[in-house]
Design an enzyme around this catalytic site. Structure first.
Site, PDB file in Angstrom:
ATOM      1  N   ASP A 127      -3.790  38.311  49.177  1.00 49.83           N
ATOM      2  CA  ASP A 127      -3.416  37.665  50.154  1.00 49.83           C
ATOM      3  C   ASP A 127      -2.252  37.619  50.430  1.00 49.83           C
ATOM      4  O   ASP A 127      -0.651  37.610  49.713  1.00 49.83           O
ATOM      5  CB  ASP A 127      -3.841  35.744  50.581  1.00 49.83           C
ATOM      6  CG  ASP A 127      -3.562  34.935  49.188  1.00 49.83           C
ATOM      7  OD1 ASP A 127      -2.133  35.202  48.992  1.00 49.83           O
ATOM      8  OD2 ASP A 127      -3.831  33.610  48.891  1.00 49.83           O
ATOM      9  N   ASN A 146      -6.107  37.375  33.744  1.00 49.68           N
ATOM     10  CA  ASN A 146      -5.355  37.052  34.696  1.00 49.68           C
ATOM     11  C   ASN A 146      -4.647  35.840  34.930  1.00 49.68           C
ATOM     12  O   ASN A 146      -3.958  35.311  35.279  1.00 49.68           O
ATOM     13  CB  ASN A 146      -6.633  36.873  35.358  1.00 49.68           C
ATOM     14  CG  ASN A 146      -6.621  36.613  36.978  1.00 49.68           C
ATOM     15  OD1 ASN A 146      -5.827  37.657  37.475  1.00 49.68           O
ATOM     16  ND2 ASN A 146      -6.958  35.653  37.840  1.00 49.68           N
ATOM     17  N   GLU A 176      -6.400  38.659  43.201  1.00 50.92           N
ATOM     18  CA  GLU A 176      -6.574  37.639  44.695  1.00 50.92           C
ATOM     19  C   GLU A 176      -5.546  37.615  45.695  1.00 50.92           C
ATOM     20  O   GLU A 176      -4.201  37.042  45.933  1.00 50.92           O
ATOM     21  CB  GLU A 176      -5.870  36.364  43.625  1.00 50.92           C
ATOM     22  CG  GLU A 176      -6.514  36.021  42.414  1.00 50.92           C
ATOM     23  CD  GLU A 176      -6.264  35.106  41.535  1.00 50.92           C
ATOM     24  OE1 GLU A 176      -5.957  33.353  42.575  1.00 50.92           O
ATOM     25  OE2 GLU A 176      -7.450  34.295  40.122  1.00 50.92           O
ATOM     26  N   HIS A 218      -0.770  37.080  45.111  1.00 41.85           N
ATOM     27  CA  HIS A 218      -0.316  35.913  46.524  1.00 41.85           C
ATOM     28  C   HIS A 218       0.943  36.205  46.891  1.00 41.85           C
ATOM     29  O   HIS A 218       1.594  36.293  46.968  1.00 41.85           O
ATOM     30  CB  HIS A 218      -0.384  34.264  45.637  1.00 41.85           C
ATOM     31  CG  HIS A 218      -1.853  34.813  45.148  1.00 41.85           C
ATOM     32  ND1 HIS A 218      -3.547  33.802  46.241  1.00 41.85           N
ATOM     33  CD2 HIS A 218      -2.319  33.588  44.456  1.00 41.85           C
ATOM     34  CE1 HIS A 218      -4.000  33.928  45.660  1.00 41.85           C
ATOM     35  NE2 HIS A 218      -3.680  34.252  44.081  1.00 41.85           N
ATOM     36  N   GLU A 263      -3.901  32.612  33.966  1.00 43.47           N
ATOM     37  CA  GLU A 263      -2.333  32.089  34.237  1.00 43.47           C
ATOM     38  C   GLU A 263      -2.026  31.011  32.394  1.00 43.47           C
ATOM     39  O   GLU A 263      -0.971  29.615  33.142  1.00 43.47           O
ATOM     40  CB  GLU A 263      -2.412  31.033  35.572  1.00 43.47           C
ATOM     41  CG  GLU A 263      -2.786  31.114  36.669  1.00 43.47           C
ATOM     42  CD  GLU A 263      -3.002  30.560  38.332  1.00 43.47           C
ATOM     43  OE1 GLU A 263      -2.614  29.167  37.111  1.00 43.47           O
ATOM     44  OE2 GLU A 263      -3.290  31.053  38.597  1.00 43.47           O
TER      45      GLU A 263
HETATM   46  O1  G3I Z   1     -14.805  20.291  45.658  1.00 45.03           O
HETATM   47  C1  G3I Z   1     -14.679  19.288  46.088  1.00 45.03           C
HETATM   48  C2  G3I Z   1     -14.731  18.434  47.295  1.00 45.03           C
HETATM   49  O2  G3I Z   1     -16.067  17.811  46.616  1.00 45.03           O
HETATM   50  C3  G3I Z   1     -14.118  17.882  48.024  1.00 45.03           C
HETATM   51  O3  G3I Z   1     -14.734  16.768  48.796  1.00 45.03           O
HETATM   52  C4  G3I Z   1     -12.706  18.207  48.040  1.00 45.03           C
HETATM   53  C5  G3I Z   1     -11.770  17.277  48.644  1.00 45.03           C
HETATM   54  O4  G3I Z   1     -10.491  17.642  48.619  1.00 45.03           O
HETATM   55  O5  G3I Z   1     -12.576  19.155  47.174  1.00 45.03           O
HETATM   56  C6  G3I Z   1     -13.086  20.163  46.449  1.00 45.03           C
HETATM   57  O6  G3I Z   1     -12.631  20.523  45.545  1.00 45.03           O
HETATM   58  C7  G3I Z   1     -11.386  21.342  45.830  1.00 45.03           C
HETATM   59  C8  G3I Z   1     -11.876  22.876  45.464  1.00 45.03           C
HETATM   60  O7  G3I Z   1     -10.723  23.936  46.508  1.00 45.03           O
HETATM   61  C9  G3I Z   1     -12.941  23.497  46.674  1.00 45.03           C
HETATM   62  O8  G3I Z   1     -12.769  23.766  48.636  1.00 45.03           O
HETATM   63  C10 G3I Z   1     -10.075  21.477  44.901  1.00 45.03           C
HETATM   64  O9  G3I Z   1      -9.670  19.655  45.958  1.00 45.03           O
HETATM   65  C11 G3I Z   1      -8.995  22.146  45.606  1.00 45.03           C
HETATM   66  O10 G3I Z   1      -7.923  21.960  44.709  1.00 45.03           O
HETATM   67  C12 G3I Z   1      -9.287  23.431  44.999  1.00 45.03           C
HETATM   68  O11 G3I Z   1      -8.367  24.781  45.270  1.00 45.03           O
HETATM   69  C13 G3I Z   1      -8.524  25.485  44.988  1.00 45.03           C
HETATM   70  C14 G3I Z   1      -7.482  25.890  43.281  1.00 45.03           C
HETATM   71  O12 G3I Z   1      -7.968  27.456  43.084  1.00 45.03           O
HETATM   72  C15 G3I Z   1      -7.772  25.015  42.811  1.00 45.03           C
HETATM   73  O13 G3I Z   1      -9.318  25.268  42.051  1.00 45.03           O
HETATM   74  C16 G3I Z   1      -8.420  26.495  45.547  1.00 45.03           C
HETATM   75  O14 G3I Z   1      -9.832  26.406  46.600  1.00 45.03           O
HETATM   76  C17 G3I Z   1      -8.824  28.125  45.211  1.00 45.03           C
HETATM   77  O15 G3I Z   1      -8.708  28.782  45.507  1.00 45.03           O
HETATM   78  C18 G3I Z   1      -7.762  28.409  43.763  1.00 45.03           C
HETATM   79  O16 G3I Z   1      -7.845  29.719  43.372  1.00 45.03           O
HETATM   80  C19 G3I Z   1      -7.198  29.839  42.782  1.00 45.03           C
HETATM   81  C20 G3I Z   1      -7.396  31.066  41.190  1.00 45.03           C
HETATM   82  O17 G3I Z   1      -8.661  30.439  41.053  1.00 45.03           O
HETATM   83  C21 G3I Z   1      -6.363  30.732  39.916  1.00 45.03           C
HETATM   84  N1  G3I Z   1      -4.921  31.559  41.304  1.00 45.03           N
HETATM   85  C22 G3I Z   1      -4.591  30.808  42.234  1.00 45.03           C
HETATM   86  C23 G3I Z   1      -5.816  30.523  42.865  1.00 45.03           C
HETATM   87  C24 G3I Z   1      -5.023  30.178  44.672  1.00 45.03           C
HETATM   88  O18 G3I Z   1      -4.378  28.897  43.311  1.00 45.03           O
END
Ligand code: G3I
Length: 356
Positions: free
Chosen positions: A269, A203, A267, A239, A162
């Protein structure tokens, strides 16, 4: 007698889980579908999912679906910088290793995600105070250490994620600010130096609605090619939602494939409640059919690409209950081919029949 039959069934079931097979009751196959077909067995290219090693470890149904349905695995979060490199001199390999080990045991490809992104930046990087040489060292060390750790075990990497805005300009990010506009190219050079056999991807999202972003990515491909910097593939996140224009999807795939690079629907969905309609409490049968049609469309459009450019399709999460969409947008939604209990939805059947 009844007890003996029950015990035999239980043993078969456990054996099936260990072998990565489903122990669900046999169901009637929809017409035209081979008995016992799965996404990975039906697809002429790797069919994958983004996985969470925590669920893999603790949820038997999730693990069973992961083992049986997919031939390519992308770590959803655990290879991102904030998780894998939480302090300047600390690398946290355990969660990603768990996923990579599972992939080895079940003979699956691992697609690494993502070496550099403007999100998931750890605090130590946000607070990093150094001159441009120090920032360059930080970047190089991160990429070299992660790619070398997984050398031979991770087939391909999303090297940069991105980097462009929807308007087609370089995204103003911490990386652009400290490393300058040519940082994308250097990421590819560092990744290639660390594992010359790994396939390297750029990506991004939004190809289906942003011609400007497509132009920017085409220019990146041309630029790196001219400079002999390795870039092997493009990830189109896809997405999508129920309103996504199908022509845009086909155009995006066709135009990106015209670069000659491998194409990863990386990715996928399909959100069915993009406007957060409060009246929508469940996925209705009509919506489930509508979603199935759109998944079918994507799989068919992908099939039109040259075979040697079909790196694969990856769905982003497995079951509706795991989807990032629910937590990120805080809304009810059902974007995936498996429901909250990892049962197959009409979308699953549509993908399977489109693959076959
Ligand atoms: O791991 C912590 C955990 O310790 C904590 O208790 C919890 C409380 O909020 O947060 C957890 O981290 C979260 C993590 O996902 C794991 O669940 C983050 O807050 C959350 O921001 C994170 O979101 C991810 C996001 O990327 C940001 O990294 C999503 O799961 C993930 O599906 C999403 O994936 C992205 C791709 O990498 C790039 N393209 C877009 C896609 C969707 O946004």
């Amino acid at each position: 007698m009844a007890h003996a039959i029950q015990r035999i069934l239980l043993i078969c079931c456990l054996g099936g889980i260990l072998l990565g097979q489903s122990c669900q009751k046999n169901t009637v196959q929809p017409p035209g579908q081979a008995r016992g077909a799965t996404l990975q067995s039906a697809a002429p290219y790797p069919f994958g999912a983004a996985l969470d090693p925590g669920l893999l470890q603790n949820h038997a149904a999730y693990r069973r679906v992961a083992a049986t349905e997919f031939s390519s695995l992308t770590p959803e979060n655990v290879m991102k910088m904030r998780t894998i490199h939480p302090a300047a001199t600390l690398f946290n390999w355990a969660p990603a290793d768990l996923l990579v080990d599972f992939a080895r045991q079940t003979n699956k490809r691992v697609h690494g995600h993502a070496l550099l992104w403007h999100e998931s930046v750890p605090d130590w990087v946000k607070n990093f105070a150094g001159d441009s040489a120090a920032w360059e060292e930080l970047l190089q060390t991160h990429i070299r250490t992660v790619v070398e750790h997984y050398r031979g075990r991770v087939r391909a990497w999303d090297v940069v994620n991105e980097a462009f805005t929807d308007g087609g300009t370089l995204r103003p990010s911490i990386w652009l600010k400290h490393l300058g506009p040519d940082y994308v190219a250097r990421c590819f050079q560092y990744a290639h130096a660390a594992d010359p056999d790994a396939l390297l991807f750029y990506n991004d999202y939004g190809h289906e609605y942003s011609p400007r972003k497509r132009r920017a990515i085409e220019q990146l491909v041309i630029n790196l090619k001219q400079r002999n910097i390795p870039l092997h593939g493009l990830g189109l996140q896809m997405h999508l939602n129920r309103r996504s224009d199908t022509t845009g999807i086909a155009t995006a795939l066709r135009e990106m494939a015209a670069t000659g690079l491998s194409i990863h629907v990386s990715e996928l969905d399909i959100s069915m409640n993009p406007q957060n309609d409060p009246a929508l409490q469940n996925l209705t049968p009509a919506l489930a059919q509508e979603q199935a049609q759109k998944y079918r469309y994507v799989v068919r459009a992908y099939r039109a690409l040259p075979k040697n450019q079909q790196y694969g399709i990856t769905i982003w999460n497995v079951g509706d209950g795991d989807s990032w969409i629910r937590s990120y947008y805080r809304r009810r939604d059902w974007p995936l081919p498996f429901d909250d209990n990892y049962e197959k939805k009409p979308a699953y059947q549509a993908i399977l029949s489109a693959l076959q």
